[in-house]
Design an enzyme around this catalytic site. Structure first.
Site, PDB file in Angstrom:
ATOM      1  CE  LYS A  64      26.657  -4.460  -7.252  1.00  0.00           C
ATOM      2  NZ  LYS A  64      27.259  -3.515  -7.867  1.00  0.00           N
ATOM      3  CG  HIS A  68       3.777   4.184   8.300  1.00  0.00           C
ATOM      4  ND1 HIS A  68       4.153   5.163   7.259  1.00  0.00           N
ATOM      5  CD2 HIS A  68       3.241   3.144   8.065  1.00  0.00           C
ATOM      6  CE1 HIS A  68       3.714   4.532   6.207  1.00  0.00           C
ATOM      7  NE2 HIS A  68       3.617   2.978   6.587  1.00  0.00           N
ATOM      8  NE  ARG A 113       7.587   0.991   4.682  1.00  0.00           N
ATOM      9  CZ  ARG A 113       5.991   0.422   4.816  1.00  0.00           C
ATOM     10  NH1 ARG A 113       6.338  -0.886   4.261  1.00  0.00           N
ATOM     11  NH2 ARG A 113       5.132   0.901   5.273  1.00  0.00           N
ATOM     12  NE  ARG A 171      -1.806  -2.475   2.562  1.00  0.00           N
ATOM     13  CZ  ARG A 171      -1.992  -3.614   2.648  1.00  0.00           C
ATOM     14  NH1 ARG A 171      -3.375  -3.777   1.558  1.00  0.00           N
ATOM     15  NH2 ARG A 171      -0.873  -4.300   2.814  1.00  0.00           N
ATOM     16  CB  THR A 172       3.689   2.305   1.646  1.00  0.00           C
ATOM     17  OG1 THR A 172       3.247   2.096   2.986  1.00  0.00           O
ATOM     18  CG2 THR A 172       4.209   4.058   2.036  1.00  0.00           C
TER      19      THR A 172
END
Ligand code: NCD
Length: 330
Positions: free
Chosen positions: A107, A156, A128, A75-76
């Site tokens: 890496k 959030h 995120r 969703r986000t």
């Protein structure tokens, strides 16, 4: 205190209010004043009107959003990307979980180096990460605005904004409501941010969780400095009949060190038809999604089941944020 329901009646907020957001990072729910919330949500309501008419909006034309998702998201990420497309902007993406890594972080590249580069490819960065504080670190490396789309068990803030927008749409006000936050209040970042926004209103917040998953004490102390009244409980039955909005969260399995502890608490609260029966008339049920087993699917047909509408509200709210921080809402 003023009532916020008028954000759905008015046109675009005043230009000088919109200008205050230009080049700002969106990192924590604690950064907003109540007036700023009115501006963001007013802008979201303005965009929602256009979305309903399916008019193409040129506001982000020629601009690029980089979405960097180092943790799973449906969703986000998709609502940020949809928001950018709805505003005629473009999107570049890195989306990976620990299992499927395609970017250079695998890496050993530092976040700082990655952001310094991505900052040159895009006009706004949405990030995120499983690491608390990662968005703040990214903001320190970027010239362009950075938006926190979830930093581990931290915050959030954009979810909290769409949660607030949803409560206003469903209930017409925040002031005077009793809002119950249920479930994993320890690791759930959405509720960490939401309680900070609610603390700016004249409402009652009830926290219901197992003892092991209580809201972190420092957040409770911090928010009680405002006008909000907070009650902590372990048994939902004690409070459901007085609840206007029941905000259910998923037990955050991925954040538990002790899997046995997760097994002990995972089915502690299950919302079903009986919960709705014993709840206040017209109680709204919200959930940031994904749900696992916290809300039985039977509840979906109940008029107060707001969680799918809530997820869709992510688009206008994120349109508003993207346009505001890039100065394109003006
Ligand atoms: C939440 C999250 O990622 O914190 N989901 C979301 O953004 N809609 C809630 C969760 O994962 O339980």
């Amino acid at each position: 205190m003023q009532n916020n329901s008028n954000i759905f009646e008015n046109d675009k907020p005043a230009l000088e209010k919109l200008a205050n957001f230009r080049d700002k990072d969106i990192l924590s729910a604690s950064q907003f004043s109540r007036e700023e919330l009115d501006t963001i949500l007013g802008m979201a309501a303005f965009y929602e009107k256009y979305l309903n008419d399916r008019n193409p909006l040129p506001d982000m034309q020629g601009r690029i959003m980089a979405s960097l998702f180092f943790e799973p998201s449906t969703r986000t990420r998709l609502s940020f990307e949809s928001a950018m497309h709805r505003l005629s902007g473009s999107v570049i993406t890195v989306a990976e979980s620990a299992k499927s890594q395609t970017s250079s972080t695998v890496k050993g590249e530092t976040l700082y180096d990655a952001i310094r580069v991505v900052d040159g490819y895009a006009d706004v960065i949405v990030i995120r990460s499983p690491v608390i504080g990662a968005a703040n670190e990214a903001a320190g490396a970027a010239v362009n605005p950075v938006i926190n789309a979830g930093d581990g068990a931290g915050e959030h803030p954009t979810q909290a904004l769409l949660d607030l927008y949803t409560i206003l749409k469903e209930k017409g006000t925040i002031d005077g409501l009793t809002i119950t936050l249920l479930g994993d209040l320890k690791y759930g970042r959405t509720v960490h941010s939401l309680i900070k926004l609610l603390s700016l209103y004249d409402c009652n917040v009830v926290l219901v969780s197992p003892d092991e998953l209580k809201m972190p004490g420092e957040i409770v102390t911090d928010v009680t400095k405002g006008g909000v009244k907070i009650t902590e409980k372990e048994d939902l039955n004690e409070v459901v009949s007085g609840t206007d909005v029941l905000y259910v969260t998923r037990i955050q399995q991925e954040r538990f060190d002790d899997k046995a502890e997760y097994e002990r608490v995972k089915s502690k609260y299950i919302i079903n038809g009986d919960t709705i029966e014993s709840g206040k008339d017209g109680m709204s049920v919200m959930h940031p999604l994904p749900r696992v087993n916290e809300i039985e699917t039977d509840v979906d047909k109940y008029q107060g089941a707001a969680y799918f509408r809530q997820a869709i509200n992510g688009v206008p709210v994120r349109m508003a944020l993207l346009a505001l921080v890039t100065g394109r809402a003006l």
